[in-house]
Design an enzyme around this catalytic site. Structure first.
Site, PDB file in Angstrom:
ATOM      1  N   HIS A   1       0.877  -1.166   0.000  1.00  0.00           N
ATOM      2  CA  HIS A   1       0.000   0.000   0.000  1.00  0.00           C
ATOM      3  C   HIS A   1       0.914   1.216   0.000  1.00  0.00           C
ATOM      4  O   HIS A   1       1.984   1.199   0.622  1.00  0.00           O
ATOM      5  CB  HIS A   1      -0.880   0.018   1.251  1.00  0.00           C
TER       6      HIS A   1
ATOM      7  N   CYS B   1      -4.457   1.757  -4.961  1.00  0.00           N
ATOM      8  CA  CYS B   1      -3.855   2.892  -4.259  1.00  0.00           C
ATOM      9  C   CYS B   1      -2.551   3.335  -4.907  1.00  0.00           C
ATOM     10  O   CYS B   1      -2.219   4.534  -4.917  1.00  0.00           O
ATOM     11  CB  CYS B   1      -3.625   2.542  -2.784  1.00  0.00           C
TER      12      CYS B   1
END
Length: 211
Positions: free
Chosen positions: A45, A119
């Site tokens: 992430h 993301c």
């Protein structure tokens, strides 16, 4: 895969104009990354830190922004790995706030996809717009490999699929998983606060973690 760099103070460019640092904070989604990263892979992430806050993109089931804001290096549910310096932006804090509100309207939570719009795609787009530089290739390499091998993926992950993949629903081969909770969607929405209406006529949702 990147050194630790941080800070939010303005510096001057060659012309004397103020510029502000832009860095990428990278998190592990699974402990398996401790082994995968030696081969240039990993399940990560990422979030862009600028002007003292961190911005990223996540999934939900609503046709509204999935862009959220948290304290730097403190994104819930992920394990902080490192910070990578990207570059500088000339946008001051007020200009950046207007900019991120407009950009957030392009990233609705119900359009999130692990392979084509995750993301890391968001942080790469944000970094490029702010600094003209992309994020390191290793951060999103697994998604690019997935796109290349699209026909081999499970049906729900293929690029032609319209199914939204929530990070909380992912389980990895070592048995670990991201923060999954039957009430996670409701809890996430309770943590999100509407920002002022943007110039494109939409409200954007930014997640703020209050301590």
């Amino acid at each position: 895969m990147g050194g630790a760099v941080s800070g939010g103070a303005a510096v001057g460019d060659a012309a004397g104009a103020a510029t502000y640092p832009v860095v990428l904070n990278v998190y592990d989604l699974t402990p398996v990354n401790n082994y995968l990263h030696w081969g240039g892979l990993g399940i990560f992430h990422s979030a862009v830190e600028v002007h003292g806050s961190e911005y990223s993109f996540g999934a939900h089931d609503h046709p509204s922004s999935g862009v959220f804001e948290v304290e730097p290096k403190s994104c819930p549910g992920f394990i902080y790995r490192c910070t990578v310096f990207i570059g500088h932006t000339t946008l001051n804090s007020l200009e950046f706030r207007e900019f991120i509100q407009r950009m957030a309207s392009e990233y609705h939570g119900d359009t999130y996809h692990l392979i084509s719009k995750n993301c890391n795609h968001f942080t790469d787009d944000l970094s490029t717009r702010l600094t003209g530089k992309s994020i390191p290739g290793w951060v999103n390499r697994l998604a690019r490999l997935g796109a290349f091998c699209n026909c081999l993926l499970p049906e729900g992950l293929r690029l032609e699929s319209t199914e939204t993949k929530h990070l909380g629903d992912c389980r990895f081969s070592d048995g670990s998983n991201t923060t999954s909770n039957d009430n996670s969607d409701e809890d996430e929405l309770e943590d999100k606060h509407l920002l002022p209406t943007t110039s494109v006529g939409e409200d954007t949702i930014v997640k703020e973690i209050h301590r």
